[in-house]
Design a protein around this motif. Sequence first.
Motif, PDB file in Angstrom:
ATOM      1  N   HIS A  32      36.569  27.301  44.950  1.00 63.19           N
ATOM      2  CA  HIS A  32      36.428  28.492  45.784  1.00 63.19           C
ATOM      3  C   HIS A  32      35.338  29.405  45.235  1.00 63.19           C
ATOM      4  O   HIS A  32      34.592  30.030  45.998  1.00 63.19           O
ATOM      5  N   LEU A  33      35.237  29.490  43.910  1.00 58.82           N
ATOM      6  CA  LEU A  33      34.198  30.306  43.280  1.00 58.82           C
ATOM      7  C   LEU A  33      32.808  29.750  43.588  1.00 58.82           C
ATOM      8  O   LEU A  33      31.895  30.503  43.953  1.00 58.82           O
ATOM      9  N   VAL A  34      32.653  28.449  43.448  1.00 60.48           N
ATOM     10  CA  VAL A  34      31.369  27.805  43.749  1.00 60.48           C
ATOM     11  C   VAL A  34      30.970  28.079  45.198  1.00 60.48           C
ATOM     12  O   VAL A  34      29.826  28.442  45.499  1.00 60.48           O
ATOM     13  N   ALA A  35      31.926  27.920  46.110  1.00 58.21           N
ATOM     14  CA  ALA A  35      31.639  28.154  47.530  1.00 58.21           C
ATOM     15  C   ALA A  35      31.199  29.593  47.771  1.00 58.21           C
ATOM     16  O   ALA A  35      30.240  29.846  48.518  1.00 58.21           O
ATOM     17  N   ALA A  36      31.866  30.550  47.133  1.00 56.21           N
ATOM     18  CA  ALA A  36      31.516  31.961  47.315  1.00 56.21           C
ATOM     19  C   ALA A  36      30.125  32.266  46.761  1.00 56.21           C
ATOM     20  O   ALA A  36      29.352  33.024  47.365  1.00 56.21           O
ATOM     21  N   LEU A  37      29.800  31.681  45.620  1.00 53.19           N
ATOM     22  CA  LEU A  37      28.489  31.911  45.007  1.00 53.19           C
ATOM     23  C   LEU A  37      27.369  31.341  45.877  1.00 53.19           C
ATOM     24  O   LEU A  37      26.325  31.979  46.080  1.00 53.19           O
ATOM     25  N   VAL A  38      27.588  30.147  46.407  1.00 58.53           N
ATOM     26  CA  VAL A  38      26.585  29.533  47.288  1.00 58.53           C
ATOM     27  C   VAL A  38      26.465  30.342  48.579  1.00 58.53           C
ATOM     28  O   VAL A  38      25.366  30.621  49.062  1.00 58.53           O
ATOM     29  N   ARG A  39      27.615  30.724  49.118  1.00 60.09           N
ATOM     30  CA  ARG A  39      27.637  31.458  50.388  1.00 60.09           C
ATOM     31  C   ARG A  39      26.916  32.808  50.285  1.00 60.09           C
ATOM     32  O   ARG A  39      26.320  33.275  51.254  1.00 60.09           O
ATOM     33  N   SER A  40      26.963  33.408  49.114  1.00 59.13           N
ATOM     34  CA  SER A  40      26.356  34.725  48.931  1.00 59.13           C
ATOM     35  C   SER A  40      24.844  34.708  49.124  1.00 59.13           C
ATOM     36  O   SER A  40      24.238  35.723  49.468  1.00 59.13           O
ATOM     37  N   GLY A  41      24.229  33.556  48.885  1.00 62.10           N
ATOM     38  CA  GLY A  41      22.776  33.463  48.977  1.00 62.10           C
ATOM     39  C   GLY A  41      22.068  34.012  47.758  1.00 62.10           C
ATOM     40  O   GLY A  41      20.849  33.897  47.640  1.00 62.10           O
ATOM     41  N   HIS A 237      36.812  36.971  43.787  1.00 64.33           N
ATOM     42  CA  HIS A 237      36.240  38.318  43.936  1.00 64.33           C
ATOM     43  C   HIS A 237      36.257  39.061  42.602  1.00 64.33           C
ATOM     44  O   HIS A 237      35.289  39.751  42.257  1.00 64.33           O
ATOM     45  N   GLY A 238      37.326  38.901  41.836  1.00 68.20           N
ATOM     46  CA  GLY A 238      37.412  39.541  40.527  1.00 68.20           C
ATOM     47  C   GLY A 238      36.328  39.056  39.579  1.00 68.20           C
ATOM     48  O   GLY A 238      35.735  39.847  38.829  1.00 68.20           O
ATOM     49  N   HIS A 239      36.043  37.759  39.595  1.00 70.13           N
ATOM     50  CA  HIS A 239      34.972  37.205  38.759  1.00 70.13           C
ATOM     51  C   HIS A 239      33.613  37.771  39.160  1.00 70.13           C
ATOM     52  O   HIS A 239      32.794  38.129  38.305  1.00 70.13           O
ATOM     53  N   ILE A 240      33.376  37.842  40.459  1.00 68.91           N
ATOM     54  CA  ILE A 240      32.094  38.345  40.936  1.00 68.91           C
ATOM     55  C   ILE A 240      31.948  39.842  40.642  1.00 68.91           C
ATOM     56  O   ILE A 240      30.859  40.308  40.264  1.00 68.91           O
ATOM     57  N   CYS A 241      33.044  40.589  40.761  1.00 62.00           N
ATOM     58  CA  CYS A 241      33.015  42.015  40.401  1.00 62.00           C
ATOM     59  C   CYS A 241      32.660  42.187  38.922  1.00 62.00           C
ATOM     60  O   CYS A 241      31.890  43.091  38.558  1.00 62.00           O
ATOM     61  N   ALA A 242      33.225  41.322  38.077  1.00 67.75           N
ATOM     62  CA  ALA A 242      32.939  41.408  36.639  1.00 67.75           C
ATOM     63  C   ALA A 242      31.467  41.145  36.366  1.00 67.75           C
ATOM     64  O   ALA A 242      30.831  41.853  35.574  1.00 67.75           O
ATOM     65  N   ASP A 243      30.904  40.129  37.018  1.00 64.65           N
ATOM     66  CA  ASP A 243      29.486  39.828  36.800  1.00 64.65           C
ATOM     67  C   ASP A 243      28.597  40.969  37.280  1.00 64.65           C
ATOM     68  O   ASP A 243      27.645  41.358  36.592  1.00 64.65           O
ATOM     69  N   ARG A 244      28.907  41.517  38.440  1.00 62.21           N
ATOM     70  CA  ARG A 244      28.096  42.623  38.970  1.00 62.21           C
ATOM     71  C   ARG A 244      28.185  43.846  38.069  1.00 62.21           C
ATOM     72  O   ARG A 244      27.199  44.573  37.886  1.00 62.21           O
ATOM     73  N   THR A 245      29.367  44.088  37.500  1.00 62.67           N
ATOM     74  CA  THR A 245      29.536  45.225  36.600  1.00 62.67           C
ATOM     75  C   THR A 245      28.685  45.061  35.350  1.00 62.67           C
ATOM     76  O   THR A 245      27.997  45.995  34.915  1.00 62.67           O
ATOM     77  N   LEU A 246      28.721  43.861  34.757  1.00 61.29           N
ATOM     78  CA  LEU A 246      27.951  43.620  33.532  1.00 61.29           C
ATOM     79  C   LEU A 246      26.450  43.622  33.776  1.00 61.29           C
ATOM     80  O   LEU A 246      25.669  43.766  32.829  1.00 61.29           O
ATOM     81  N   SER A 247      26.040  43.475  35.028  1.00 56.81           N
ATOM     82  CA  SER A 247      24.603  43.419  35.328  1.00 56.81           C
ATOM     83  C   SER A 247      23.935  44.798  35.313  1.00 56.81           C
ATOM     84  O   SER A 247      22.718  44.898  35.398  1.00 56.81           O
TER      85      SER A 247
END
Length: 376
Positions: A32-41, A237-247
């Motif tokens: 599901h994480l892989v799909a979300a990352l690809v889908r985000s563009g 979503h929690g993983h992606i929020c963490a990455d965006r925060t650290l960026s």
Amino acid sequence: MGSQRDGDGSVDRPAKARWCAVTGGRGFMARHLVAALVRSGEWNVRVTDLAPTIVLGPGESEGLLGDALRDGRAVYASVDVCNLDQLIEAFEGVDVVFHTAAADPGKNNLQLHYKVNVEGTKSVIDACKICKVKRLIHTSSSAVVFDGVHGLFNVDESLPYPDKFPDAYAQTKAEAEKFVMKANGIDDLLTCCIRPGGIFGPGDMILPTLDQYGQTLFIIGDGKNYDDLVYVENVVHGHICADRTLSTMKGAQRSGGKAYFITNMEPMNLWDFLYMVQEELGYKRLFKIRIPLLIIKPISYLVEWGYKVFYHYGMCQPHILTPARIKYTTLNRTFSCNKAIEELGYKPTVTIMDGLKATVESYIQLKNKDISRERK
């Protein structure tokens, strides 16, 4: 960053997507994480896992992942997380690593879990440093604060690790988490740990098991314990929020080297949830059978001993009824997400009920396809 429009003119994505890697990328949550990352563009994704080649599941070949693999937005790499050389090759040119790989929780084998969860995580950290990876988001577990004896009620991240753990999985995930948090800020690597509650969603093993029980719901213990479940897309979503925060500089200073509980923020009676699942599967007028702990506990130890003997000789697969599993399913385990809300900007995107309906719908569709193929 500039953007470009897809051939059909319908999707905007960055002119040059960056690369990320997902270890254990063929696992349940990781898919599901892989799909979300690809889908985000925003990302090209390096999917790593143990299998020598990627085998796409039902719907994947003609879906998002299949398309991404064909046009190069996703690539697969066979990687053992205990093999530093393989990790270095996979992480070359990668900005972010999402480390989801872990040993099977169903196998209560300390040697196996230590090798994969602890030594493997240390290798992932080393490879990140060597490859100048900017951020490492580690999939931990809410089990890292659970001792299997005392219930947990709305606990937050200030709760310390217990002296003893219910199983090898929890023990080694806690050790791995410590290494990830300690690595923050070393060699310009930023790290963050996500501690999901009990994950459910399309592709999990809850539904097939409950479907086998049909009209019967087996309740272990007094049936009064609450749990903090989390729909798989909310974990993503929690993983992606963490990455965006650290960026961001401010986010990195605030959240680098920390761990966060991620749940649906809808704590509920575990057995009521399972009852809802079976009702959604179409089973009405369910028979509830309560099994007292005084009966099930000694049976679980005997079953675990027997399975260890037979499994050693390759005569059976890991089982569900273990003393550790009974502890997880009979004690309160609820967690506060306030810290994730305030510091990561996390908020569940899918409710428990909507997630349950989507999970059951996906399961029934796959089940009907399997039945159709068998008839042909």
